[in-house]
Design a protein around this motif. Structure first.
Motif, PDB file in Angstrom:
ATOM      1  N   HIS A  86       8.665 142.581  82.788  1.00  0.00           N
ATOM      2  CA  HIS A  86       9.832 142.163  81.977  1.00  0.00           C
ATOM      3  C   HIS A  86      11.292 143.040  82.647  1.00  0.00           C
ATOM      4  O   HIS A  86      10.958 143.865  82.776  1.00  0.00           O
ATOM      5  CB  HIS A  86       9.886 142.826  80.607  1.00  0.00           C
ATOM      6  CG  HIS A  86       8.918 142.006  79.631  1.00  0.00           C
ATOM      7  ND1 HIS A  86       9.042 142.281  78.274  1.00  0.00           N
ATOM      8  CD2 HIS A  86       8.139 140.888  80.120  1.00  0.00           C
ATOM      9  CE1 HIS A  86       8.232 141.380  77.720  1.00  0.00           C
ATOM     10  NE2 HIS A  86       7.871 140.465  78.478  1.00  0.00           N
ATOM     11  N   SER A  89      12.388 142.220  77.432  1.00  0.00           N
ATOM     12  CA  SER A  89      12.267 140.711  77.388  1.00  0.00           C
ATOM     13  C   SER A  89      12.014 140.348  78.948  1.00  0.00           C
ATOM     14  O   SER A  89      12.518 140.823  79.977  1.00  0.00           O
ATOM     15  CB  SER A  89      13.181 139.841  76.857  1.00  0.00           C
ATOM     16  OG  SER A  89      14.409 139.925  77.498  1.00  0.00           O
ATOM     17  N   ASP A  95      15.482 135.170  75.342  1.00  0.00           N
ATOM     18  CA  ASP A  95      14.161 134.975  74.708  1.00  0.00           C
ATOM     19  C   ASP A  95      13.925 135.980  73.736  1.00  0.00           C
ATOM     20  O   ASP A  95      14.468 137.002  73.286  1.00  0.00           O
ATOM     21  CB  ASP A  95      13.183 135.265  76.048  1.00  0.00           C
ATOM     22  CG  ASP A  95      13.693 134.241  77.054  1.00  0.00           C
ATOM     23  OD1 ASP A  95      13.588 134.625  78.053  1.00  0.00           O
ATOM     24  OD2 ASP A  95      13.627 133.042  76.613  1.00  0.00           O
ATOM     25  N   GLU A  96      12.718 135.983  73.229  1.00  0.00           N
ATOM     26  CA  GLU A  96      12.152 136.966  72.280  1.00  0.00           C
ATOM     27  C   GLU A  96      12.349 138.348  72.626  1.00  0.00           C
ATOM     28  O   GLU A  96      11.929 138.442  74.137  1.00  0.00           O
ATOM     29  CB  GLU A  96      10.639 136.661  71.738  1.00  0.00           C
ATOM     30  CG  GLU A  96       9.920 137.755  71.150  1.00  0.00           C
ATOM     31  CD  GLU A  96       8.383 137.225  70.997  1.00  0.00           C
ATOM     32  OE1 GLU A  96       8.012 136.126  71.334  1.00  0.00           O
ATOM     33  OE2 GLU A  96       7.730 138.118  70.528  1.00  0.00           O
ATOM     34  N   GLN A  97      12.551 139.442  72.081  1.00  0.00           N
ATOM     35  CA  GLN A  97      12.686 140.631  72.641  1.00  0.00           C
ATOM     36  C   GLN A  97      11.092 141.634  71.940  1.00  0.00           C
ATOM     37  O   GLN A  97      10.698 141.051  70.724  1.00  0.00           O
ATOM     38  CB  GLN A  97      13.479 141.519  72.050  1.00  0.00           C
ATOM     39  CG  GLN A  97      15.174 141.238  72.732  1.00  0.00           C
ATOM     40  CD  GLN A  97      16.300 141.907  72.530  1.00  0.00           C
ATOM     41  OE1 GLN A  97      16.368 142.487  71.432  1.00  0.00           O
ATOM     42  NE2 GLN A  97      17.091 142.234  73.369  1.00  0.00           N
ATOM     43  N   TYR A  98      10.754 142.375  72.806  1.00  0.00           N
ATOM     44  CA  TYR A  98       9.452 143.218  72.430  1.00  0.00           C
ATOM     45  C   TYR A  98      10.068 144.578  72.310  1.00  0.00           C
ATOM     46  O   TYR A  98      10.500 145.110  73.261  1.00  0.00           O
ATOM     47  CB  TYR A  98       8.346 142.995  73.430  1.00  0.00           C
ATOM     48  CG  TYR A  98       7.886 141.449  73.632  1.00  0.00           C
ATOM     49  CD1 TYR A  98       8.421 140.611  74.141  1.00  0.00           C
ATOM     50  CD2 TYR A  98       6.584 141.250  72.908  1.00  0.00           C
ATOM     51  CE1 TYR A  98       8.003 139.265  74.379  1.00  0.00           C
ATOM     52  CE2 TYR A  98       6.322 139.689  72.962  1.00  0.00           C
ATOM     53  CZ  TYR A  98       6.925 138.908  73.750  1.00  0.00           C
ATOM     54  OH  TYR A  98       6.353 137.812  73.842  1.00  0.00           O
TER      55      TYR A  98
END
Lengths: 113, 114
Positions: B29, B95, B101-104
């Motif tokens: 990431h 991400s 985009d989606e975040q983790y």
């Protein structure tokens, strides 16, 4: 700039009740839309997302439909459980020249047995 | 696979001391974010990294706050001369893209300044 407005919490429900958490947004264009959930003592995790108008995101019994005409992405669940007690965040991804996503302030859900 | 990890999970420090908070993002990431979450509040953006560079550090509340990222991976958030108002949960997210985009998210570090 982009913004997200969520209903104020806490939302308190009894188990098996119907849940709606309202989310409206202001954005340029037609971005993807996200719902994140934060369980007590944890970080946020993606609950569901929709990438274009009229898309319905769904996960774990939760649903949200991307409504372009009302700029809304309301979260719903037909029958909540105690384990759904958490804080729910509606979010927009980054856009334009910014790399920073936009999060709503979060809505706390408390479900009683 | 491994998610985002943060350490320590809890940190109690005395006012005036320096603290370092660590974030290990998901491997590969390129984007990494730091946020602050005060009790009962939403997310407050602090800083964004793309690789080792920080194109946006506009959310850092004062010059007591600094952050770095090395090897395009681990990041450290440093708070110097801590104050009681610094007490909060500090969350790190990564991400694969540039915020589109989606975040983790990691589990956070709960910082308490006494």
């Amino acid at each position: 700039g982009d913004s997200v407005t969520q209903m104020e919490g806490p939302v308190t429900l009894s188990e098996e009740a119907f849940l709606t958490i309202n989310c409206t947004y202001t954005a340029t264009g037609y971005p993807s839309l996200f719902w994140y959930v934060q369980y007590p003592g944890e970080g946020l995790q993606l609950l569901l997302k929709a990438t274009k108008a009229d898309d319905k995101g769904s996960n774990k019994g939760f649903e949200a439909t991307y409504r372009k005409e009302t700029t809304s992405f309301h979260l719903e669940k037909g029958s909540v459980q105690v384990s759904d007690s958490a804080v729910y965040f509606c979010a927009l991804p980054a856009s334009g020249g910014s790399y920073i996503p936009t999060f709503g302030r979060g809505t706390s859900l408390i479900v009683h047995p | 696979g491994a998610g985002v990890s943060q350490s320590p999970s809890n940190k109690v420090t005395e006012k005036g001391k320096d603290v370092e908070l660590r974030c290990d993002p998901i491997s590969g990431h390129t984007a990494l974010y730091w946020y602050r979450q005060s009790l009962g509040q939403g997310l407050e953006f602090l800083i964004y990294f793309q690789g080792n560079s920080a194109p946006d550090k506009s959310g850092l509340p004062s010059d007591r706050f600094s952050a770095e990222r090395t090897g395009g991976s681990v990041s450290t958030l440093t708070i110097q001369r801590t104050q009681q108002e610094d007490s909060a949960v500090y969350l790190c997210a990564s991400s694969s893209g540039t915020g589109y985009d989606e975040q983790y998210f990691g589990p956070g570090t709960r910082l308490t300044v006494t």
